[in-house]
Design a protein around this motif. Sequence first.
Motif, PDB file in Angstrom:
ATOM      1  N   VAL A   7      29.371  18.630  -8.651  1.00  0.00           N
ATOM      2  CA  VAL A   7      30.566  18.272  -7.546  1.00  0.00           C
ATOM      3  C   VAL A   7      29.998  17.133  -7.039  1.00  0.00           C
ATOM      4  CG1 VAL A   7      32.154  18.669  -5.730  1.00  0.00           C
ATOM      5  CG2 VAL A   7      31.833  20.461  -7.418  1.00  0.00           C
ATOM      6  N   VAL A   8      30.406  15.969  -7.173  1.00  0.00           N
ATOM      7  CA  VAL A   8      30.010  14.792  -6.477  1.00  0.00           C
ATOM      8  C   VAL A   8      30.763  14.040  -5.271  1.00  0.00           C
ATOM      9  CG1 VAL A   8      29.366  12.274  -6.901  1.00  0.00           C
ATOM     10  CG2 VAL A   8      28.907  14.222  -8.662  1.00  0.00           C
ATOM     11  N   SER A   9      30.683  13.718  -4.181  1.00  0.00           N
ATOM     12  CA  SER A   9      31.313  13.295  -3.129  1.00  0.00           C
ATOM     13  C   SER A   9      30.711  11.771  -3.078  1.00  0.00           C
ATOM     14  CB  SER A   9      31.047  13.658  -1.866  1.00  0.00           C
ATOM     15  OG  SER A   9      31.510  15.106  -1.756  1.00  0.00           O
ATOM     16  N   LEU A  10      31.586  10.617  -2.982  1.00  0.00           N
ATOM     17  CA  LEU A  10      31.200   9.435  -2.721  1.00  0.00           C
ATOM     18  C   LEU A  10      32.223   8.383  -1.972  1.00  0.00           C
ATOM     19  CD1 LEU A  10      32.678   7.691  -5.334  1.00  0.00           C
ATOM     20  CD2 LEU A  10      30.756   8.732  -6.600  1.00  0.00           C
ATOM     21  N   ASN A  11      31.716   7.320  -1.397  1.00  0.00           N
ATOM     22  CA  ASN A  11      32.455   6.472  -0.833  1.00  0.00           C
ATOM     23  C   ASN A  11      32.430   5.250  -1.944  1.00  0.00           C
ATOM     24  OD1 ASN A  11      33.201   7.520   1.625  1.00  0.00           O
ATOM     25  ND2 ASN A  11      31.093   7.029   2.478  1.00  0.00           N
ATOM     26  N   PHE A  12      33.560   4.533  -2.105  1.00  0.00           N
ATOM     27  CA  PHE A  12      33.871   3.569  -2.934  1.00  0.00           C
ATOM     28  C   PHE A  12      34.645   2.549  -2.674  1.00  0.00           C
ATOM     29  CE2 PHE A  12      37.181   6.064  -3.805  1.00  0.00           C
ATOM     30  CZ  PHE A  12      38.296   5.394  -4.648  1.00  0.00           C
ATOM     31  N   THR A  13      34.619   1.308  -3.120  1.00  0.00           N
ATOM     32  CA  THR A  13      35.594   0.480  -3.319  1.00  0.00           C
ATOM     33  C   THR A  13      35.409  -0.410  -4.579  1.00  0.00           C
ATOM     34  OG1 THR A  13      35.026  -0.130  -0.713  1.00  0.00           O
ATOM     35  CG2 THR A  13      36.245  -1.706  -2.180  1.00  0.00           C
ATOM     36  N   VAL A  14      36.838  -0.392  -4.975  1.00  0.00           N
ATOM     37  CA  VAL A  14      36.944  -1.086  -6.372  1.00  0.00           C
ATOM     38  C   VAL A  14      37.795  -2.302  -6.434  1.00  0.00           C
ATOM     39  CG1 VAL A  14      38.894   0.494  -6.968  1.00  0.00           C
ATOM     40  CG2 VAL A  14      37.629  -0.752  -8.965  1.00  0.00           C
ATOM     41  N   LYS A  15      37.275  -3.365  -6.827  1.00  0.00           N
ATOM     42  CA  LYS A  15      38.087  -4.816  -6.742  1.00  0.00           C
ATOM     43  C   LYS A  15      38.194  -5.092  -8.274  1.00  0.00           C
ATOM     44  CE  LYS A  15      35.694  -6.048  -2.490  1.00  0.00           C
ATOM     45  NZ  LYS A  15      34.664  -7.009  -1.871  1.00  0.00           N
ATOM     46  N   ASP A  16      39.063  -5.973  -8.363  1.00  0.00           N
ATOM     47  CA  ASP A  16      39.516  -6.736  -9.780  1.00  0.00           C
ATOM     48  C   ASP A  16      38.639  -8.114  -9.687  1.00  0.00           C
ATOM     49  OD1 ASP A  16      40.902  -8.457  -8.360  1.00  0.00           O
ATOM     50  OD2 ASP A  16      42.759  -7.934  -8.832  1.00  0.00           O
ATOM     51  N   THR A  17      38.675  -8.863 -10.825  1.00  0.00           N
ATOM     52  CA  THR A  17      37.786  -9.923 -11.239  1.00  0.00           C
ATOM     53  C   THR A  17      38.258 -11.073 -10.143  1.00  0.00           C
ATOM     54  OG1 THR A  17      39.370 -10.414 -12.928  1.00  0.00           O
ATOM     55  CG2 THR A  17      37.270  -9.365 -13.591  1.00  0.00           C
ATOM     56  N   ASP A  18      39.231 -11.012  -9.373  1.00  0.00           N
ATOM     57  CA  ASP A  18      39.684 -11.773  -8.538  1.00  0.00           C
ATOM     58  C   ASP A  18      39.086 -11.541  -7.093  1.00  0.00           C
ATOM     59  OD1 ASP A  18      41.178 -13.463 -10.342  1.00  0.00           O
ATOM     60  OD2 ASP A  18      42.682 -12.429 -10.160  1.00  0.00           O
ATOM     61  N   GLY A  19      38.403 -10.501  -7.193  1.00  0.00           N
ATOM     62  CA  GLY A  19      37.875  -9.901  -5.729  1.00  0.00           C
ATOM     63  C   GLY A  19      38.954  -9.224  -4.755  1.00  0.00           C
ATOM     64  N   GLN A  20      39.996  -8.777  -5.309  1.00  0.00           N
ATOM     65  CA  GLN A  20      40.929  -7.995  -4.747  1.00  0.00           C
ATOM     66  C   GLN A  20      40.737  -6.801  -4.832  1.00  0.00           C
ATOM     67  OE1 GLN A  20      43.927  -9.452  -2.825  1.00  0.00           O
ATOM     68  NE2 GLN A  20      42.813 -11.454  -3.371  1.00  0.00           N
ATOM     69  N   VAL A  21      40.749  -6.011  -3.612  1.00  0.00           N
ATOM     70  CA  VAL A  21      40.525  -4.504  -3.613  1.00  0.00           C
ATOM     71  C   VAL A  21      41.746  -3.888  -3.902  1.00  0.00           C
ATOM     72  CG1 VAL A  21      40.235  -2.593  -2.092  1.00  0.00           C
ATOM     73  CG2 VAL A  21      39.271  -4.858  -1.381  1.00  0.00           C
ATOM     74  N   VAL A  22      41.429  -3.080  -5.057  1.00  0.00           N
ATOM     75  CA  VAL A  22      42.516  -2.338  -5.873  1.00  0.00           C
ATOM     76  C   VAL A  22      42.407  -0.749  -5.191  1.00  0.00           C
ATOM     77  CG1 VAL A  22      42.937  -1.191  -8.099  1.00  0.00           C
ATOM     78  CG2 VAL A  22      41.892  -3.498  -7.771  1.00  0.00           C
ATOM     79  N   ASP A  23      41.309  -0.218  -4.887  1.00  0.00           N
ATOM     80  CA  ASP A  23      41.335   1.091  -4.105  1.00  0.00           C
ATOM     81  C   ASP A  23      39.962   1.127  -3.529  1.00  0.00           C
ATOM     82  OD1 ASP A  23      41.957   3.692  -3.432  1.00  0.00           O
ATOM     83  OD2 ASP A  23      41.643   4.374  -5.370  1.00  0.00           O
ATOM     84  N   SER A  24      40.026   2.035  -2.375  1.00  0.00           N
ATOM     85  CA  SER A  24      38.849   2.120  -1.675  1.00  0.00           C
ATOM     86  C   SER A  24      39.024   3.281  -0.787  1.00  0.00           C
ATOM     87  CB  SER A  24      38.623   0.932  -0.830  1.00  0.00           C
ATOM     88  OG  SER A  24      37.578   1.324   0.387  1.00  0.00           O
ATOM     89  N   SER A  25      37.717   4.177  -0.700  1.00  0.00           N
ATOM     90  CA  SER A  25      37.940   5.280   0.301  1.00  0.00           C
ATOM     91  C   SER A  25      37.632   4.868   1.942  1.00  0.00           C
ATOM     92  CB  SER A  25      36.648   6.308  -0.127  1.00  0.00           C
ATOM     93  OG  SER A  25      35.312   5.584  -0.101  1.00  0.00           O
ATOM     94  N   GLU A  26      37.124   3.752   1.800  1.00  0.00           N
ATOM     95  CA  GLU A  26      37.033   3.200   3.449  1.00  0.00           C
ATOM     96  C   GLU A  26      37.976   3.548   4.396  1.00  0.00           C
ATOM     97  OE1 GLU A  26      35.960  -1.107   5.445  1.00  0.00           O
ATOM     98  OE2 GLU A  26      35.170  -0.586   3.434  1.00  0.00           O
TER      99      GLU A  26
END
Length: 159
Positions: A7-26
Amino acid sequence: MIADQKVVSLNFTVKDTDGQVVDSSEGGAPLVYLHGQKNIIPGLEAALTGKAPGDEFDVTVEPAEGYGDYNEEILQVVPREAFQGVETVEAGMVFTAQTQNGPVQLVVAKVEGEEVTVDPNHPLAGKTLNFSGSVIEVRDATEEELAHGHVHGEGGHHH
């Protein structure tokens, strides 16, 4: 270390190729998942294998290892009357349709008179995604989590 059945816990941010944040745990709860059970996209899961708590990651995931290529052939035209109880149907609206394979999220692509074109592609299909973040915790999965194929409790699935 991150491996199958952990079981893994992580903080993340995902961006598209334009640098727009698509999703984040922040600003919210970390992502908690059972590794090796296809609970996250393959490209990210592969990149996280072997990482330990405190490790940071920065990974680019191509569509084939993410949400797949965009498939124009699966667009469907449905009659306006299929949207019973919805006064206005406009492009960009999201609906959930019940299918024989379970619920599918549909985005209205366009509306022409009484014809509505819906798009069942995942909103991130065809997109290259950039994930960054850090591993918070790695623990053994419980027998129940292994049997069910997903995490239970805080940050996980509740039955």
